[in-house]
Design a protein around this motif. Structure first.
Motif, PDB file in Angstrom:
ATOM      1  N   HIS A  84       0.593  -1.234   0.054  1.00  0.00           N
ATOM      2  CA  HIS A  84      -0.019   0.111   0.160  1.00  0.00           C
ATOM      3  C   HIS A  84       0.860   1.069   0.022  1.00  0.00           C
ATOM      4  CE1 HIS A  84       1.001   0.775   4.306  1.00  0.00           C
ATOM      5  NE2 HIS A  84       0.753  -0.512   4.438  1.00  0.00           N
ATOM      6  N   PHE A  85       0.306   2.429  -0.240  1.00  0.00           N
ATOM      7  CA  PHE A  85       0.973   3.715  -0.163  1.00  0.00           C
ATOM      8  C   PHE A  85       1.421   3.974   1.228  1.00  0.00           C
ATOM      9  CE2 PHE A  85       1.694   8.235  -1.071  1.00  0.00           C
ATOM     10  CZ  PHE A  85       2.399   8.146  -2.185  1.00  0.00           C
ATOM     11  N   PRO A  86       2.731   4.539   1.289  1.00  0.00           N
ATOM     12  CA  PRO A  86       3.031   4.930   2.828  1.00  0.00           C
ATOM     13  C   PRO A  86       2.298   5.890   3.542  1.00  0.00           C
ATOM     14  CG  PRO A  86       4.356   5.818   1.081  1.00  0.00           C
ATOM     15  CD  PRO A  86       3.468   4.797   0.377  1.00  0.00           C
ATOM     16  N   VAL A  87       2.033   5.714   4.871  1.00  0.00           N
ATOM     17  CA  VAL A  87       1.424   6.732   5.659  1.00  0.00           C
ATOM     18  C   VAL A  87       2.050   8.009   5.867  1.00  0.00           C
ATOM     19  CG1 VAL A  87      -0.161   6.981   7.779  1.00  0.00           C
ATOM     20  CG2 VAL A  87       0.145   4.759   6.646  1.00  0.00           C
ATOM     21  N   LEU A  88       1.929   9.055   5.136  1.00  0.00           N
ATOM     22  CA  LEU A  88       2.658  10.312   5.157  1.00  0.00           C
ATOM     23  C   LEU A  88       1.774  11.451   5.282  1.00  0.00           C
ATOM     24  CD1 LEU A  88       5.008   9.670   2.150  1.00  0.00           C
ATOM     25  CD2 LEU A  88       5.651   9.260   4.594  1.00  0.00           C
ATOM     26  N   PRO A  89       2.054  12.687   5.991  1.00  0.00           N
ATOM     27  CA  PRO A  89       1.174  13.873   6.288  1.00  0.00           C
ATOM     28  C   PRO A  89       0.953  14.272   4.729  1.00  0.00           C
ATOM     29  CG  PRO A  89       3.371  14.329   6.976  1.00  0.00           C
ATOM     30  CD  PRO A  89       3.340  12.834   6.792  1.00  0.00           C
ATOM     31  N   VAL A  90       1.720  14.208   3.554  1.00  0.00           N
ATOM     32  CA  VAL A  90       1.543  14.620   2.266  1.00  0.00           C
ATOM     33  C   VAL A  90       1.081  13.387   1.249  1.00  0.00           C
ATOM     34  CG1 VAL A  90       3.353  16.599   2.563  1.00  0.00           C
ATOM     35  CG2 VAL A  90       4.081  14.173   2.210  1.00  0.00           C
ATOM     36  N   ALA A  91       0.560  12.463   1.985  1.00  0.00           N
ATOM     37  CA  ALA A  91       0.407  11.487   1.067  1.00  0.00           C
ATOM     38  C   ALA A  91      -0.656  11.664  -0.125  1.00  0.00           C
ATOM     39  CB  ALA A  91      -0.413  10.244   2.010  1.00  0.00           C
ATOM     40  N   ALA A  92      -1.789  12.586   0.273  1.00  0.00           N
ATOM     41  CA  ALA A  92      -2.964  12.932  -0.823  1.00  0.00           C
ATOM     42  C   ALA A  92      -2.122  13.776  -1.837  1.00  0.00           C
ATOM     43  CB  ALA A  92      -3.928  13.743  -0.008  1.00  0.00           C
ATOM     44  N   LEU A  93      -1.413  14.556  -1.490  1.00  0.00           N
ATOM     45  CA  LEU A  93      -0.522  15.643  -2.510  1.00  0.00           C
ATOM     46  C   LEU A  93       0.376  14.709  -3.397  1.00  0.00           C
ATOM     47  CD1 LEU A  93       0.170  18.216  -3.591  1.00  0.00           C
ATOM     48  CD2 LEU A  93       2.121  18.349  -1.883  1.00  0.00           C
ATOM     49  N   TYR A  94       1.036  13.645  -2.684  1.00  0.00           N
ATOM     50  CA  TYR A  94       1.888  12.937  -3.199  1.00  0.00           C
ATOM     51  C   TYR A  94       1.383  12.148  -4.420  1.00  0.00           C
ATOM     52  CZ  TYR A  94       6.484   9.987  -3.008  1.00  0.00           C
ATOM     53  OH  TYR A  94       7.503   9.347  -3.340  1.00  0.00           O
ATOM     54  N   GLN A  95       0.276  11.551  -4.084  1.00  0.00           N
ATOM     55  CA  GLN A  95      -0.462  10.650  -4.934  1.00  0.00           C
ATOM     56  C   GLN A  95      -0.946  11.284  -6.193  1.00  0.00           C
ATOM     57  OE1 GLN A  95      -2.935   7.106  -3.568  1.00  0.00           O
ATOM     58  NE2 GLN A  95      -2.356   7.979  -1.566  1.00  0.00           N
ATOM     59  N   SER A  96      -1.583  12.754  -5.877  1.00  0.00           N
ATOM     60  CA  SER A  96      -2.002  13.402  -6.766  1.00  0.00           C
ATOM     61  C   SER A  96      -1.016  13.799  -7.843  1.00  0.00           C
ATOM     62  CB  SER A  96      -2.656  14.622  -6.268  1.00  0.00           C
ATOM     63  OG  SER A  96      -3.187  15.654  -7.262  1.00  0.00           O
ATOM     64  N   GLU A  97       0.326  14.032  -7.346  1.00  0.00           N
ATOM     65  CA  GLU A  97       1.473  14.467  -8.086  1.00  0.00           C
ATOM     66  C   GLU A  97       1.882  13.273  -8.897  1.00  0.00           C
ATOM     67  OE1 GLU A  97       2.695  17.528  -8.918  1.00  0.00           O
ATOM     68  OE2 GLU A  97       0.881  18.139  -7.768  1.00  0.00           O
ATOM     69  N   LEU A  98       1.936  12.209  -8.452  1.00  0.00           N
ATOM     70  CA  LEU A  98       2.479  10.795  -9.032  1.00  0.00           C
ATOM     71  C   LEU A  98       1.417  10.747 -10.387  1.00  0.00           C
ATOM     72  CD1 LEU A  98       3.184   8.399  -6.222  1.00  0.00           C
ATOM     73  CD2 LEU A  98       4.869   9.709  -7.784  1.00  0.00           C
ATOM     74  N   THR A  99       0.070  11.145 -10.236  1.00  0.00           N
ATOM     75  CA  THR A  99      -0.831  10.796 -11.219  1.00  0.00           C
ATOM     76  C   THR A  99      -0.410  11.930 -12.459  1.00  0.00           C
ATOM     77  OG1 THR A  99      -2.502  10.041  -9.797  1.00  0.00           O
ATOM     78  CG2 THR A  99      -3.233  10.794 -11.867  1.00  0.00           C
ATOM     79  N   ALA A 100      -0.328  13.093 -11.946  1.00  0.00           N
ATOM     80  CA  ALA A 100       0.115  14.266 -12.974  1.00  0.00           C
ATOM     81  C   ALA A 100       1.364  13.749 -13.484  1.00  0.00           C
ATOM     82  CB  ALA A 100       0.284  15.606 -11.867  1.00  0.00           C
TER      83      ALA A 100
END
Length: 410
Positions: A363-379
Protein backbone atom coordinates in the motif's frame (compact mmCIF):
# COMPACT_ATOMS: atom_id res chain seq x y z
CA UNK A 1 -6.81 19.68 3.01
CA UNK A 2 -5.70 23.21 3.88
CA UNK A 3 -7.94 23.15 6.93
CA UNK A 4 -5.88 20.26 8.31
CA UNK A 5 -3.08 22.72 9.07
CA UNK A 6 -5.37 24.40 11.60
CA UNK A 7 -5.64 21.27 13.66
CA UNK A 8 -2.39 21.69 15.55
CA UNK A 9 -3.65 24.91 17.10
CA UNK A 10 -7.31 24.01 17.25
CA UNK A 11 -7.24 20.62 18.96
CA UNK A 12 -6.51 19.91 22.58
CA UNK A 13 -3.70 17.47 23.30
CA UNK A 14 -5.44 15.63 26.13
CA UNK A 15 -7.75 12.62 26.04
CA UNK A 16 -10.52 11.71 28.48
CA UNK A 17 -11.27 8.19 29.67
CA UNK A 18 -14.85 7.68 30.86
CA UNK A 19 -16.53 4.67 32.41
CA UNK A 20 -18.09 2.35 29.80
CA UNK A 21 -21.29 3.79 28.33
CA UNK A 22 -22.00 1.60 25.36
CA UNK A 23 -25.33 3.00 24.27
CA UNK A 24 -25.82 5.71 21.70
CA UNK A 25 -22.36 6.01 20.17
CA UNK A 26 -22.29 8.51 17.29
CA UNK A 27 -20.62 7.25 14.14
CA UNK A 28 -19.84 9.18 10.96
CA UNK A 29 -19.22 6.87 8.02
CA UNK A 30 -18.35 7.23 4.35
CA UNK A 31 -20.90 4.68 3.17
CA UNK A 32 -24.13 5.69 1.48
CA UNK A 33 -26.99 3.97 -0.35
CA UNK A 34 -27.01 0.18 -0.18
CA UNK A 35 -23.61 0.17 1.54
CA UNK A 36 -24.96 2.36 4.34
CA UNK A 37 -27.85 -0.06 4.81
CA UNK A 38 -25.37 -2.89 5.24
CA UNK A 39 -23.28 -0.89 7.70
CA UNK A 40 -26.36 0.14 9.67
CA UNK A 41 -27.19 -3.55 10.06
CA UNK A 42 -23.66 -4.12 11.35
CA UNK A 43 -24.16 -1.41 13.98
CA UNK A 44 -27.52 -2.86 15.00
CA UNK A 45 -25.93 -6.26 15.46
CA UNK A 46 -23.52 -4.71 17.95
CA UNK A 47 -25.84 -2.17 19.58
CA UNK A 48 -29.23 -1.04 18.20
CA UNK A 49 -28.83 2.41 19.77
CA UNK A 50 -25.74 3.38 17.77
CA UNK A 51 -26.32 6.32 15.43
CA UNK A 52 -24.74 6.55 12.00
CA UNK A 53 -24.44 9.65 9.83
CA UNK A 54 -23.86 8.30 6.30
CA UNK A 55 -21.97 9.64 3.27
CA UNK A 56 -19.72 11.90 5.31
CA UNK A 57 -16.90 13.51 3.32
CA UNK A 58 -13.51 13.88 4.99
CA UNK A 59 -13.64 17.68 4.88
CA UNK A 60 -16.80 17.63 7.02
CA UNK A 61 -15.03 15.44 9.56
CA UNK A 62 -12.01 17.76 9.56
CA UNK A 63 -14.23 20.80 10.20
CA UNK A 64 -15.83 18.98 13.14
CA UNK A 65 -12.40 18.12 14.55
CA UNK A 66 -11.29 21.74 14.24
CA UNK A 67 -14.50 22.95 15.89
CA UNK A 68 -14.08 20.49 18.77
CA UNK A 69 -17.39 18.77 17.96
CA UNK A 70 -16.43 15.42 16.41
CA UNK A 71 -18.43 12.16 16.54
CA UNK A 72 -17.35 9.33 18.81
CA UNK A 73 -15.68 7.54 15.89
CA UNK A 74 -15.46 8.03 12.14
CA UNK A 75 -14.21 6.54 8.90
CA UNK A 76 -11.79 8.15 6.47
CA UNK A 77 -13.11 8.07 2.93
CA UNK A 78 -9.58 8.72 1.70
CA UNK A 79 -6.96 6.72 3.67
CA UNK A 80 -4.28 9.17 2.49
CA UNK A 81 -5.72 11.69 4.98
CA UNK A 82 -4.55 9.62 7.95
CA UNK A 83 -0.96 10.88 8.03
CA UNK A 84 -1.94 14.55 7.99
CA UNK A 85 -4.52 14.12 10.74
CA UNK A 86 -2.07 12.14 12.88
CA UNK A 87 0.73 14.67 12.30
CA UNK A 88 -1.59 17.46 13.41
CA UNK A 89 -2.51 15.59 16.61
CA UNK A 90 -6.17 15.31 15.63
CA UNK A 91 -6.42 11.57 16.34
CA UNK A 92 -6.30 9.49 19.47
CA UNK A 93 -3.26 7.11 19.43
CA UNK A 94 -4.61 3.58 19.85
CA UNK A 95 -1.56 1.53 20.86
CA UNK A 96 -2.53 1.14 24.52
CA UNK A 97 -6.13 0.22 23.69
CA UNK A 98 -4.93 -2.18 20.97
CA UNK A 99 -2.63 -3.98 23.42
CA UNK A 100 -5.17 -4.03 26.26
CA UNK A 101 -7.75 -5.58 23.92
CA UNK A 102 -5.38 -8.45 23.16
CA UNK A 103 -5.12 -7.54 19.48
CA UNK A 104 -1.90 -8.54 17.72
CA UNK A 105 -0.27 -7.43 14.48
CA UNK A 106 0.23 -11.07 13.47
CA UNK A 107 -3.55 -11.60 13.39
CA UNK A 108 -3.96 -8.99 10.63
CA UNK A 109 -3.40 -9.64 6.94
CA UNK A 110 -0.19 -8.17 5.44
CA UNK A 111 -0.54 -4.47 4.89
CA UNK A 112 -3.73 -4.15 6.94
CA UNK A 113 -2.35 -2.74 10.17
CA UNK A 114 0.64 -0.94 8.62
CA UNK A 115 -1.86 1.28 6.76
CA UNK A 116 -2.92 2.51 10.18
CA UNK A 117 0.46 3.51 11.64
CA UNK A 118 2.19 6.87 11.39
CA UNK A 119 5.74 7.24 12.72
CA UNK A 120 5.36 3.97 14.58
CA UNK A 121 2.10 4.83 16.36
CA UNK A 122 -1.32 3.33 15.67
CA UNK A 123 -3.98 5.87 14.69
CA UNK A 124 -6.67 3.74 13.02
CA UNK A 125 -8.21 0.28 12.92
CA UNK A 126 -9.06 -1.30 9.54
CA UNK A 127 -12.50 -2.70 8.84
CA UNK A 128 -12.15 -4.73 5.63
CA UNK A 129 -9.71 -4.15 2.79
CA UNK A 130 -9.77 -3.54 -0.94
CA UNK A 131 -7.44 -5.80 -2.91
CA UNK A 132 -6.46 -4.56 -6.38
CA UNK A 133 -5.07 -7.19 -8.76
CA UNK A 134 -5.39 -8.18 -12.44
CA UNK A 135 -8.78 -9.18 -13.82
CA UNK A 136 -8.84 -10.83 -17.23
CA UNK A 137 -11.47 -12.11 -19.67
CA UNK A 138 -10.86 -15.84 -20.21
CA UNK A 139 -12.43 -15.73 -23.66
CA UNK A 140 -9.73 -13.29 -24.74
CA UNK A 141 -6.85 -14.24 -22.44
CA UNK A 142 -6.21 -17.98 -22.15
CA UNK A 143 -3.44 -17.62 -19.55
CA UNK A 144 -2.95 -14.49 -17.42
CA UNK A 145 0.28 -12.60 -18.04
CA UNK A 146 2.87 -13.27 -15.34
CA UNK A 147 5.25 -10.51 -16.43
CA UNK A 148 4.89 -6.99 -17.76
CA UNK A 149 6.56 -8.16 -20.96
CA UNK A 150 3.80 -10.71 -21.44
CA UNK A 151 1.23 -8.04 -20.60
CA UNK A 152 2.70 -5.74 -23.26
CA UNK A 153 2.43 -8.43 -25.92
CA UNK A 154 -1.18 -9.12 -24.97
CA UNK A 155 -1.96 -5.39 -25.13
CA UNK A 156 -0.65 -5.31 -28.71
CA UNK A 157 -2.51 -8.43 -29.79
CA UNK A 158 -5.83 -7.76 -28.09
CA UNK A 159 -6.28 -4.10 -29.01
CA UNK A 160 -8.58 -3.90 -32.04
CA UNK A 161 -9.43 -0.93 -34.27
CA UNK A 162 -12.05 -0.12 -36.88
CA UNK A 163 -11.34 1.10 -40.40
CA UNK A 164 -10.85 4.67 -39.16
CA UNK A 165 -8.24 3.58 -36.59
CA UNK A 166 -10.53 4.05 -33.61
CA UNK A 167 -10.06 1.49 -30.82
CA UNK A 168 -13.00 -0.89 -30.54
CA UNK A 169 -11.43 -3.34 -28.07
CA UNK A 170 -8.56 -2.62 -25.71
CA UNK A 171 -6.06 -4.98 -24.15
CA UNK A 172 -5.71 -3.23 -20.77
CA UNK A 173 -7.73 -0.38 -19.34
CA UNK A 174 -5.38 2.37 -18.08
CA UNK A 175 -4.67 1.60 -14.42
CA UNK A 176 -4.01 4.13 -11.67
CA UNK A 177 -0.39 5.25 -11.64
CA UNK A 178 0.44 3.99 -8.12
CA UNK A 179 -0.96 0.55 -8.92
CA UNK A 180 1.33 0.04 -11.91
CA UNK A 181 4.24 1.53 -9.99
CA UNK A 182 3.66 -1.03 -7.24
CA UNK A 183 3.94 -3.80 -9.84
CA UNK A 184 7.54 -2.75 -10.58
CA UNK A 185 8.46 -2.53 -6.88
CA UNK A 186 7.95 1.22 -6.46
CA UNK A 187 9.80 2.94 -3.62
CA UNK A 188 7.92 5.99 -2.39
CA UNK A 189 9.53 6.55 1.01
CA UNK A 190 12.72 5.52 2.83
CA UNK A 191 11.79 4.62 6.41
CA UNK A 192 15.36 4.71 7.73
CA UNK A 193 16.33 8.11 6.38
CA UNK A 194 12.75 9.46 6.49
CA UNK A 195 13.02 10.96 3.05
CA UNK A 196 10.91 10.94 -0.07
CA UNK A 197 12.05 8.75 -2.95
CA UNK A 198 9.69 9.87 -5.71
CA UNK A 199 12.49 9.83 -8.28
CA UNK A 200 13.74 6.37 -7.30
CA UNK A 201 14.93 4.27 -10.29
CA UNK A 202 12.10 1.78 -9.70
CA UNK A 203 9.54 4.58 -10.05
CA UNK A 204 11.21 5.86 -13.20
CA UNK A 205 11.04 2.36 -14.63
CA UNK A 206 7.37 2.17 -13.65
CA UNK A 207 6.47 5.28 -15.65
CA UNK A 208 8.45 3.91 -18.60
CA UNK A 209 6.32 0.80 -18.40
CA UNK A 210 3.13 2.83 -18.26
CA UNK A 211 4.04 4.59 -21.50
CA UNK A 212 5.06 1.31 -23.13
CA UNK A 213 1.70 -0.24 -22.31
CA UNK A 214 -0.22 2.76 -23.67
CA UNK A 215 1.97 2.83 -26.81
CA UNK A 216 1.35 -0.88 -27.32
CA UNK A 217 -2.35 -0.06 -27.63
CA UNK A 218 -2.00 2.76 -30.14
CA UNK A 219 -0.81 5.63 -27.97
CA UNK A 220 -2.28 7.61 -25.13
CA UNK A 221 -4.66 9.77 -27.15
CA UNK A 222 -6.29 6.75 -28.78
CA UNK A 223 -6.54 4.96 -25.41
CA UNK A 224 -8.07 8.03 -23.76
CA UNK A 225 -10.58 8.46 -26.58
CA UNK A 226 -11.70 4.87 -26.04
CA UNK A 227 -11.80 5.14 -22.25
CA UNK A 228 -13.85 8.35 -22.08
CA UNK A 229 -16.72 6.64 -23.83
CA UNK A 230 -17.48 4.62 -20.70
CA UNK A 231 -18.49 6.96 -17.89
CA UNK A 232 -19.86 4.43 -15.38
CA UNK A 233 -17.09 2.27 -13.97
CA UNK A 234 -19.26 0.41 -11.47
CA UNK A 235 -22.08 -0.75 -13.71
CA UNK A 236 -23.07 -2.59 -16.83
CA UNK A 237 -21.35 -0.02 -19.10
CA UNK A 238 -17.89 -0.88 -17.72
CA UNK A 239 -15.97 -1.92 -20.88
CA UNK A 240 -14.50 -4.89 -19.04
CA UNK A 241 -17.98 -6.25 -18.28
CA UNK A 242 -19.01 -5.65 -21.90
CA UNK A 243 -16.06 -7.61 -23.25
CA UNK A 244 -14.51 -4.48 -24.78
CA UNK A 245 -11.48 -4.57 -22.45
CA UNK A 246 -9.55 -7.80 -22.09
CA UNK A 247 -7.90 -6.89 -18.77
CA UNK A 248 -8.01 -4.32 -15.98
CA UNK A 249 -6.49 -3.67 -12.57
CA UNK A 250 -9.40 -3.72 -10.16
CA UNK A 251 -10.73 -5.05 -6.88
CA UNK A 252 -12.78 -7.72 -5.16
CA UNK A 253 -16.12 -5.93 -5.57
CA UNK A 254 -16.07 -7.16 -9.16
CA UNK A 255 -16.50 -10.78 -8.06
CA UNK A 256 -20.19 -10.17 -7.47
CA UNK A 257 -20.68 -7.71 -10.32
CA UNK A 258 -19.25 -9.89 -13.05
CA UNK A 259 -21.93 -12.49 -12.37
CA UNK A 260 -24.51 -9.73 -12.44
CA UNK A 261 -23.37 -8.17 -15.71
CA UNK A 262 -21.53 -11.01 -17.53
CA UNK A 263 -21.18 -14.78 -17.49
CA UNK A 264 -18.97 -14.73 -14.42
CA UNK A 265 -17.16 -17.96 -15.15
CA UNK A 266 -15.44 -16.14 -18.02
CA UNK A 267 -13.51 -13.90 -15.59
CA UNK A 268 -10.14 -14.75 -14.04
CA UNK A 269 -8.13 -13.14 -11.23
CA UNK A 270 -4.32 -13.02 -11.03
CA UNK A 271 -1.58 -11.04 -9.24
CA UNK A 272 -0.26 -7.86 -10.80
CA UNK A 273 2.36 -8.66 -13.48
CA UNK A 274 6.00 -7.91 -12.67
CA UNK A 275 9.13 -7.17 -14.74
CA UNK A 276 10.69 -10.39 -16.03
CA UNK A 277 14.03 -9.50 -14.43
CA UNK A 278 12.43 -9.05 -10.98
CA UNK A 279 10.75 -12.40 -10.11
CA UNK A 280 10.82 -11.47 -6.42
CA UNK A 281 7.89 -9.16 -7.18
CA UNK A 282 5.64 -12.08 -8.16
CA UNK A 283 2.34 -12.12 -6.27
CA UNK A 284 1.95 -8.36 -5.90
CA UNK A 285 -1.43 -6.94 -4.86
CA UNK A 286 -2.29 -3.30 -4.15
CA UNK A 287 -4.29 -2.61 -1.00
CA UNK A 288 -6.76 0.02 0.09
CA UNK A 289 -8.66 0.02 3.33
CA UNK A 290 -11.64 1.21 5.33
CA UNK A 291 -10.09 2.98 8.31
CA UNK A 292 -11.83 3.87 11.58
CA UNK A 293 -10.36 6.61 13.77
CA UNK A 294 -11.13 8.13 17.16
CA UNK A 295 -10.88 11.90 17.74
CA UNK A 296 -8.12 12.89 20.12
CA UNK A 297 -10.47 14.81 22.36
CA UNK A 298 -13.27 12.22 22.22
CA UNK A 299 -15.33 11.81 25.36
CA UNK A 300 -16.21 8.12 24.89
CA UNK A 301 -12.94 6.62 23.78
CA UNK A 302 -13.25 3.31 25.64
CA UNK A 303 -16.75 2.66 24.32
CA UNK A 304 -15.83 3.59 20.78
CA UNK A 305 -12.81 1.31 20.83
CA UNK A 306 -14.96 -1.51 22.21
CA UNK A 307 -16.91 -1.40 18.95
CA UNK A 308 -13.67 -1.42 16.95
CA UNK A 309 -12.51 -4.42 18.98
CA UNK A 310 -15.79 -6.22 18.17
CA UNK A 311 -15.33 -5.35 14.48
CA UNK A 312 -12.22 -7.57 14.50
CA UNK A 313 -14.09 -10.63 15.76
CA UNK A 314 -15.45 -13.38 13.53
CA UNK A 315 -18.99 -12.06 13.96
CA UNK A 316 -17.98 -8.48 13.23
CA UNK A 317 -15.85 -9.28 10.18
CA UNK A 318 -18.31 -11.69 8.58
CA UNK A 319 -21.31 -9.44 9.16
CA UNK A 320 -19.70 -6.80 6.97
CA UNK A 321 -17.69 -8.93 4.53
CA UNK A 322 -20.55 -11.23 3.51
CA UNK A 323 -22.63 -8.34 2.19
CA UNK A 324 -20.10 -5.56 1.52
CA UNK A 325 -17.86 -7.89 -0.50
CA UNK A 326 -14.77 -6.51 1.19
CA UNK A 327 -11.72 -8.55 2.15
CA UNK A 328 -11.52 -9.29 5.88
CA UNK A 329 -8.43 -7.81 7.50
CA UNK A 330 -8.27 -10.63 10.06
CA UNK A 331 -6.28 -13.62 8.77
CA UNK A 332 -8.41 -16.13 10.66
CA UNK A 333 -11.53 -15.07 8.76
CA UNK A 334 -10.14 -15.49 5.24
CA UNK A 335 -10.82 -19.23 5.12
CA UNK A 336 -14.41 -19.00 6.34
CA UNK A 337 -16.68 -21.14 4.10
CA UNK A 338 -19.33 -18.40 4.14
CA UNK A 339 -16.96 -16.22 2.10
CA UNK A 340 -15.86 -18.94 -0.33
CA UNK A 341 -18.95 -21.05 -1.06
CA UNK A 342 -22.71 -20.73 -1.30
CA UNK A 343 -22.96 -18.41 -4.31
CA UNK A 344 -21.58 -18.83 -7.85
CA UNK A 345 -19.30 -15.79 -7.48
CA UNK A 346 -17.76 -16.87 -4.16
CA UNK A 347 -14.88 -18.94 -5.67
CA UNK A 348 -13.85 -15.87 -7.68
CA UNK A 349 -14.03 -13.76 -4.52
CA UNK A 350 -11.82 -16.33 -2.79
CA UNK A 351 -8.98 -15.50 -5.19
CA UNK A 352 -8.93 -11.96 -3.81
CA UNK A 353 -8.92 -13.32 -0.25
CA UNK A 354 -5.83 -15.39 -1.03
CA UNK A 355 -3.96 -12.59 -2.82
CA UNK A 356 -4.60 -10.12 0.00
CA UNK A 357 -2.87 -12.53 2.38
CA UNK A 358 0.43 -12.71 0.49
CA UNK A 359 3.68 -11.00 1.59
CA UNK A 360 3.63 -8.86 -1.57
CA UNK A 361 0.33 -7.17 -0.62
CA UNK A 362 1.38 -3.52 -0.40
CA UNK A 363 0.00 0.00 0.00
CA UNK A 364 1.00 3.64 -0.17
CA UNK A 365 3.07 4.87 2.81
CA UNK A 366 1.30 6.76 5.58
CA UNK A 367 2.59 10.32 5.27
CA UNK A 368 1.20 13.77 6.10
CA UNK A 369 1.60 14.62 2.40
CA UNK A 370 0.18 11.36 1.04
CA UNK A 371 -2.78 12.97 -0.73
CA UNK A 372 -0.59 15.54 -2.48
CA UNK A 373 2.03 12.88 -3.25
CA UNK A 374 -0.44 10.57 -4.98
CA UNK A 375 -1.98 13.45 -6.90
CA UNK A 376 1.46 14.55 -8.12
CA UNK A 377 2.37 10.99 -9.14
CA UNK A 378 -0.81 10.86 -11.24
CA UNK A 379 0.12 14.20 -12.83
CA UNK A 380 3.63 12.89 -13.53
CA UNK A 381 2.18 9.79 -15.16
CA UNK A 382 -0.05 11.95 -17.37
CA UNK A 383 2.94 14.10 -18.38
CA UNK A 384 4.84 10.98 -19.43
CA UNK A 385 1.87 9.41 -21.19
CA UNK A 386 1.33 12.51 -23.30
CA UNK A 387 5.05 12.90 -23.99
CA UNK A 388 5.38 16.25 -22.23
CA UNK A 389 8.15 15.04 -19.91
CA UNK A 390 10.52 12.13 -19.53
CA UNK A 391 9.95 9.87 -16.51
CA UNK A 392 13.05 11.35 -14.84
CA UNK A 393 11.87 14.94 -15.34
CA UNK A 394 8.32 14.20 -14.23
CA UNK A 395 9.39 12.44 -11.03
CA UNK A 396 12.01 15.07 -10.24
CA UNK A 397 9.17 17.59 -10.21
CA UNK A 398 7.19 15.37 -7.83
CA UNK A 399 10.20 15.00 -5.54
CA UNK A 400 10.77 18.76 -5.34
CA UNK A 401 7.15 19.75 -4.85
CA UNK A 402 6.21 17.11 -2.28
CA UNK A 403 9.47 17.45 -0.32
CA UNK A 404 8.83 21.18 0.00
CA UNK A 405 5.39 20.48 1.48
CA UNK A 406 6.75 17.78 3.78
CA UNK A 407 9.18 20.27 5.34
CA UNK A 408 6.20 21.97 6.98
CA UNK A 409 5.63 18.84 9.06
CA UNK A 410 9.26 18.18 9.95
Amino acid sequence: MRSVALLTLALAAGCTHNPPMRRGLRVWSMWGGDEETVFRNVLRAYDPTMENLPSVADDKTIRALVAGAPPDLFTLKDPSALGALAANQALRPLDDLFTAAGLKDADFTPGAISQCRFRGKLYAIPYLLDCIVLLYNKKLVKEPPRTLEELEELCKRLTKRDSSGRITQIGLRPPEAVQLLSAVGATFWDEKSERLTADHPNNIEGLRWYKRLMDAQGGNEAVEAFSTGFAEDMGASNPFFKGLAAMEFSGQWNANWVFKYTPGEEIGVAPLPYPADAPKLAGTAWLGGNLFCLPREGKRTDNAFAFLQWSQTKAGQLKFAETMHGVPNQRAILQEPALRTGAPWRPLFARFLDLANTPRATHFPVLPVAALYQSELTAACDAVRYGRKSPQEALRTVQTKVARELEKYQ
